[in-house]
Design an enzyme around this catalytic site. Structure first.
Site, PDB file in Angstrom:
ATOM      1  N   SER A  19       0.846  -1.196   0.000  1.00 41.36           N
ATOM      2  CA  SER A  19       0.000   0.000   0.000  1.00 41.36           C
ATOM      3  C   SER A  19       0.874   1.236   0.000  1.00 41.36           C
ATOM      4  CB  SER A  19      -0.896   0.018   1.240  1.00 41.36           C
ATOM      5  OG  SER A  19      -1.440   1.321   1.377  1.00 41.36           O
ATOM      6  N   HIS A  23      -1.128  -1.308  -4.350  1.00 38.14           N
ATOM      7  CA  HIS A  23      -2.400  -0.989  -3.692  1.00 38.14           C
ATOM      8  C   HIS A  23      -2.458   0.519  -3.438  1.00 38.14           C
ATOM      9  CE1 HIS A  23      -5.945  -2.070  -1.292  1.00 38.14           C
ATOM     10  NE2 HIS A  23      -5.545  -1.152  -0.424  1.00 38.14           N
ATOM     11  N   ASP A  40      -4.664   3.544  -1.877  1.00 36.34           N
ATOM     12  CA  ASP A  40      -5.750   3.860  -0.945  1.00 36.34           C
ATOM     13  C   ASP A  40      -6.278   5.262  -1.181  1.00 36.34           C
ATOM     14  OD1 ASP A  40      -6.033   1.503   0.694  1.00 36.34           O
ATOM     15  OD2 ASP A  40      -4.009   1.921   1.414  1.00 36.34           O
ATOM     16  N   MET A 100      -9.000   8.044  -0.088  1.00 40.03           N
ATOM     17  CA  MET A 100      -9.859   8.386   1.064  1.00 40.03           C
ATOM     18  C   MET A 100     -10.399   9.807   0.914  1.00 40.03           C
ATOM     19  SD  MET A 100      -7.536   6.862   4.137  1.00 40.03           S
ATOM     20  CE  MET A 100      -6.756   5.248   4.005  1.00 40.03           C
ATOM     21  N   HIS A 126      -8.249   1.087  -4.202  1.00 36.87           N
ATOM     22  CA  HIS A 126      -9.209   0.861  -3.117  1.00 36.87           C
ATOM     23  C   HIS A 126      -9.893   2.185  -2.798  1.00 36.87           C
ATOM     24  CE1 HIS A 126      -9.580  -0.395   1.450  1.00 36.87           C
ATOM     25  NE2 HIS A 126     -10.757  -0.254   0.860  1.00 36.87           N
ATOM     26  N   MET A 178     -12.191   4.368  -0.837  1.00 36.23           N
ATOM     27  CA  MET A 178     -12.894   4.547   0.439  1.00 36.23           C
ATOM     28  C   MET A 178     -13.569   5.909   0.380  1.00 36.23           C
ATOM     29  SD  MET A 178      -9.852   2.936   2.770  1.00 36.23           S
ATOM     30  CE  MET A 178      -8.672   3.171   1.447  1.00 36.23           C
ATOM     31  N   MET A 210     -11.491  -5.965   4.909  1.00 41.78           N
ATOM     32  CA  MET A 210     -10.748  -5.015   5.749  1.00 41.78           C
ATOM     33  C   MET A 210     -10.498  -5.657   7.104  1.00 41.78           C
ATOM     34  SD  MET A 210     -10.010  -2.471   3.939  1.00 41.78           S
ATOM     35  CE  MET A 210      -9.113  -1.728   5.309  1.00 41.78           C
ATOM     36  N   PHE A 247      -6.423   4.548   8.152  1.00 47.06           N
ATOM     37  CA  PHE A 247      -5.012   4.760   8.482  1.00 47.06           C
ATOM     38  C   PHE A 247      -4.213   3.473   8.347  1.00 47.06           C
ATOM     39  CE2 PHE A 247      -7.738   7.575  10.886  1.00 47.06           C
ATOM     40  CZ  PHE A 247      -7.218   8.817  10.556  1.00 47.06           C
ATOM     41  N   GLY A 248      -2.931   3.625   8.000  1.00 46.05           N
ATOM     42  CA  GLY A 248      -2.011   2.490   8.030  1.00 46.05           C
ATOM     43  C   GLY A 248      -1.524   2.277   9.455  1.00 46.05           C
ATOM     44  N   GLY A 249      -0.848   1.174   9.655  1.00 45.35           N
ATOM     45  CA  GLY A 249      -0.179   0.935  10.936  1.00 45.35           C
ATOM     46  C   GLY A 249      -1.065   0.488  12.090  1.00 45.35           C
ATOM     47  N   ASP A 257      -6.670  -6.678   3.838  1.00 48.85           N
ATOM     48  CA  ASP A 257      -6.040  -5.361   3.933  1.00 48.85           C
ATOM     49  C   ASP A 257      -6.120  -4.828   5.357  1.00 48.85           C
ATOM     50  OD1 ASP A 257      -5.129  -2.775   3.484  1.00 48.85           O
ATOM     51  OD2 ASP A 257      -6.855  -2.160   2.277  1.00 48.85           O
ATOM     52  N   GLY A 258      -4.945  -4.598   5.953  1.00 52.46           N
ATOM     53  CA  GLY A 258      -4.880  -3.940   7.255  1.00 52.46           C
ATOM     54  C   GLY A 258      -4.159  -4.774   8.296  1.00 52.46           C
ATOM     55  N   GLY A 259      -3.031  -4.263   8.748  1.00 50.18           N
ATOM     56  CA  GLY A 259      -2.306  -4.915   9.834  1.00 50.18           C
ATOM     57  C   GLY A 259      -1.654  -6.237   9.474  1.00 50.18           C
ATOM     58  N   GLY A 264       1.104  -2.260   4.119  1.00 48.95           N
ATOM     59  CA  GLY A 264       1.634  -0.895   4.069  1.00 48.95           C
ATOM     60  C   GLY A 264       2.866  -0.781   4.936  1.00 48.95           C
ATOM     61  N   SER A 265       2.644  -0.647   6.230  1.00 46.18           N
ATOM     62  CA  SER A 265       3.781  -0.434   7.132  1.00 46.18           C
ATOM     63  C   SER A 265       4.758  -1.603   7.135  1.00 46.18           C
ATOM     64  CB  SER A 265       3.285  -0.112   8.548  1.00 46.18           C
ATOM     65  OG  SER A 265       2.231  -0.968   8.911  1.00 46.18           O
TER      66      SER A 265
HETATM   67  C1  DX5 Z   1      -6.421   1.322   5.535  1.00 43.50           C
HETATM   68  C2  DX5 Z   1      -5.901   1.007   4.153  1.00 43.50           C
HETATM   69  C3  DX5 Z   1      -4.826  -0.016   4.138  1.00 43.50           C
HETATM   70  C4  DX5 Z   1      -3.622   0.356   4.957  1.00 43.50           C
HETATM   71  C5  DX5 Z   1      -2.722  -0.824   5.125  1.00 43.50           C
HETATM   72  O1  DX5 Z   1      -7.523   2.137   5.430  1.00 43.50           O
HETATM   73  O2  DX5 Z   1      -6.942   0.540   3.329  1.00 43.50           O
HETATM   74  O3  DX5 Z   1      -4.442  -0.314   2.808  1.00 43.50           O
HETATM   75  O4  DX5 Z   1      -2.925   1.408   4.408  1.00 43.50           O
HETATM   76  O5  DX5 Z   1      -1.653  -0.431   5.944  1.00 43.50           O
HETATM   77  P1  DX5 Z   1      -1.054  -1.390   7.047  1.00 43.50           P
HETATM   78  O6  DX5 Z   1      -0.521  -2.586   6.314  1.00 43.50           O
HETATM   79  O7  DX5 Z   1       0.035  -0.571   7.656  1.00 43.50           O
HETATM   80  O8  DX5 Z   1      -2.161  -1.730   7.990  1.00 43.50           O
HETATM   81 ZN    ZN Z   2      -6.472  -0.377   1.288  1.00 50.72          ZN
END
Ligand code: DX5
Ligand code: ZN
Length: 215
Positions: A10, A35, A37, A39, A68, A70, A139, A145-147, A175-177, A197-198
């Site tokens: 991401s 990917h 994101d 928003m 993606h 959002m 999700m 947010f990432g992380g 997707d996420g964490g 992402g992170s």
């Molecule tokens: C959250 C995003 C994810 C996010 C993933 O709203 O859709 O794509 O950036 O980041 P990590 O892998 O750090 O959770």
């Molecule tokens: Zn995403």
């Protein structure tokens, strides 16, 4: 199974001041998708990028753009994201009132259609659009947010969706964490595309990070 898993870094966790360079780096590091994101500060409590940035990123890699969205409303913006160079366009089942129509619109533009579910949204909300999707995105954090930490409650949903997909040609993305540590559980539950992402961008070498998540 782990051989076939795709990794979609991401770019939300990339350095936005040097996106071209970051895209080339994750491409060379062996990612499968990019990917992206998007928003809107309304559907989720954060604002990121629009079609102009997707268009500016496009010349920097040939890898598929997994976009993606959002955003709510989503329909008025789908064509702009398609024209900007998206390959897969994913909309949220919770955004807008006519998701079936949104999915048809994405496919009519020649793009792959994805549908995403927030953590509290049940798996069976996608039951009657299974014939119109190429990808289902679970999700595993609340988007914005990432992380954030992976919500283990989503493992059960991933399993249910894998069973619902059966032998249909639909990718199941999470997707996420996602980290190298929990990726084996996510893959075992049935995911075949992992967004990270992170875990890709925050520290260390991108190629090593991608390889570690791939397992
Ligand atoms: C959250 C995003 C994810 C996010 C993933 O709203 O859709 O794509 O950036 O980041 P990590 O892998 O750090 O959770
Ligand atoms: Zn995403």
């Amino acid at each position: 199974m782990s051989q076939a898993v795709k990794i979609a870094p991401s770019i939300l966790s990339a350095d936005f001041a040097k996106l071209g360079e970051e895209l080339r780096a994750i491409d060379e590091a062996g990612c499968d998708y990019i990917h992206v994101d998007v928003m809107d500060g309304h559907f989720v409590p954060n604002i990121t990028i629009g079609p102009a940035v997707v268009k500016a990123m496009r010349p920097h890699t040939q890898k598929p753009f997994d976009v993606h969205l959002m955003i709510d409303p989503v329909d008025p913006y789908i064509e702009a994201f398609a024209e900007a160079g998206s390959d897969i366009i994913t909309v949220h089942v919770e955004a807008g009132h006519h998701i079936d129509r949104s999915l048809q619109l994405i496919r009519s533009l020649g793009k792959k259609a994805g549908i995403s579910l927030n953590p509290a949204t049940p798996a069976d909300t996608v039951e009657y659009v299974m014939d119109k999707v190429d990808l289902i995105l679970v999700m595993s954090v609340n988007p914005g947010f990432g992380g954030q930490a992976f919500l283990t409650s989503q493992l059960e949903k991933i399993k249910r969706l894998r069973a619902m997909i059966g032998d249909r040609d639909i990718e199941l993305e999470v997707d996420g964490g996602v980290t190298a540590k929990n990726a084996p559980d996510v893959i075992a539950a049935g995911a075949d595309v992992l967004v990270a992402g992170s875990a890709v961008f925050d520290a260390g070498d991108y190629a090593a990070n991608i390889a570690a998540i791939r397992g």
